[in-house]
Scaffold this active site. Structure first.
Site, mmCIF file in Angstrom:
data_model
loop_
_atom_site.group_PDB
_atom_site.id
_atom_site.type_symbol
_atom_site.label_atom_id
_atom_site.label_comp_id
_atom_site.label_asym_id
_atom_site.label_seq_id
_atom_site.Cartn_x
_atom_site.Cartn_y
_atom_site.Cartn_z
ATOM 1 C CE LYS A 30 0.829 1.617 4.334
ATOM 2 N NZ LYS A 30 1.705 2.752 4.479
ATOM 3 C CB ALA A 115 12.283 -1.362 7.114
ATOM 4 N N GLY A 121 5.341 -6.051 5.728
ATOM 5 C CA GLY A 121 5.142 -7.017 6.818
ATOM 6 C C GLY A 121 3.662 -7.182 7.130
ATOM 7 C CB SER A 122 0.930 -4.677 7.486
ATOM 8 O OG SER A 122 1.574 -3.923 8.474
ATOM 9 C CG ASP A 155 -0.107 0.270 8.074
ATOM 10 O OD1 ASP A 155 -0.893 1.176 8.416
ATOM 11 O OD2 ASP A 155 1.088 0.460 7.796
#
Ligand code: C5P
Length: 324
Positions: A30, A115, A121-122, A155
């Protein structure tokens, strides 16, 4: 007795050879078209008002049934493969509530920079929730999935249905929005990561000179107007990130210069800078100018509903069950 033994051996062998049920899905990244911070909340969080937009850049997440345990594999070496990984936590969360999830093997092919402010990661964690729901026929539905997602991170709920949404509170209270016109994007990921916590903490030390125009952006999405959307975009976390990493401000200016159409806005808590275009050609031109060896430069575009609906690319089941 011997015949029974043979039958049992045959059954065990067959079970071993039979493919374990598995699913593979695309986990989309996103960006934020607008991001405003309204104030501080209890628990050290900040209250946000942000327009999330899913993009056509994805990790591939495969889940396969196992007898026991949670095993995580990833082709990028720098990612943790244990309980620190949000995807692992997602599996554990569901496993605790649903004993039918005996064990699970999760494989992530990482394409989203780590990162970077792109929710990599979300979105992997969201994909694990969706994949396990499918694999074990949990039939959780959108509401339940969102509740689990919220417990994993701010997120993650958006990443369950990453088209376009207005996020409030920590970003977990979502309201669906029209997708607006298709946009081409150049994502530029500087060679360092930024900590989300640090960016938010540092915000109180800096002055915010420009805020995004939320109502302008909502109207622009409704009308599908690229120009109006560009004028309304903005991310207040840039003030904090640019103060901590002054090079970012310079790079933002440089990026906006050469091709000169849409704005350049930092994604989430950064440090990825996103340049927006209404044509593929201009986006390709900028990507070519900013390619390696400078930094990671990715060409992408906004995600469509059709693409999202096709995110399950493999649903392989056994015992006569078939996925759609
Ligand atoms: O929810 P998540 O784990 O992604 O947040 C990481 C950190 O970012 C939080 O611990 C908090 O310091 C900061 N944050 C915040 N306000 C938000 C989201 C995140 O202060 N709305």
């Amino acid at each position: 007795e011997y015949a029974a033994l043979l039958r049992r051996r045959k059954a065990i062998t067959e079970r071993k050879e039979a493919p374990m049920p598995k699913v593979t899905l695309k986990a989309f990244a996103k960006i934020n078209l607008t991001l405003d911070v309204l104030g501080e909340m209890a628990g050290g969080y900040h209250s946000l008002e942000t327009i999330f937009r899913g993009i056509h850049l994805y990790d591939l997440v495969t889940m396969e049934k196992k007898d026991r345990g949670i095993h995580l594999e990833c082709d990028k070496e720098e990612l943790p493969l244990g309980p620190e990984n949000l995807a692992w936590q997602a599996a554990e969360l569901l496993q605790k509530d649903f004993p039918v999830i005996g064990g699970i093997n999760i494989k992530i092919v990482k394409r989203i920079p780590v990162a970077a402010g792109l929710a990599g990661g979300s979105t992997d964690a969201a994909a694990v929730l969706l994949g396990l729901d499918r694999l074990f026929h949990l039939q959780l539905g959108r509401q339940k999935l969102s509740e689990y997602a919220e417990r994993l991170g701010s997120d993650v709920p958006f990443c369950l249905y990453p088209l376009a949404a207005l996020g409030r509170s920590r970003g977990e209270l979502l309201e669906e929005l029209p997708e607006g016109s298709e946009m081409w994007l150049v994502l530029v990921k500087p060679p360092f990561g930024l900590s989300t916590g640090e960016i938010f903490d540092h915000l109180s030390q800096v002055e915010i000179s420009r805020r995004p125009d939320l109502s302008g952006a909502l109207k622009a999405l409704e009308e599908g107007s690229f120009g109006e959307l560009c004028a309304a975009m903005g991310n207040v976390l840039e003030a904090s990130a640019f103060d901590l990493q002054p090079k970012l401000a310079e790079w933002k200016r440089d990026l906006a210069g050469p091709v000169g159409t849409g704005p350049v806005v930092m994604a989430g808590s950064g440090p990825t800078l996103v340049a927006f275009f209404d044509s593929e050609e201009k986006a390709r031109q900028l990507a070519a100018q900013w390619g390696q060896p400078r930094w990671d430069v990715l060409l992408s575009k906004t995600l469509t509903r059709q693409e999202l609906e096709k995110r399950f690319i493999l649903t392989e089941e056994t015992e006569g069950e078939r996925g759609e």
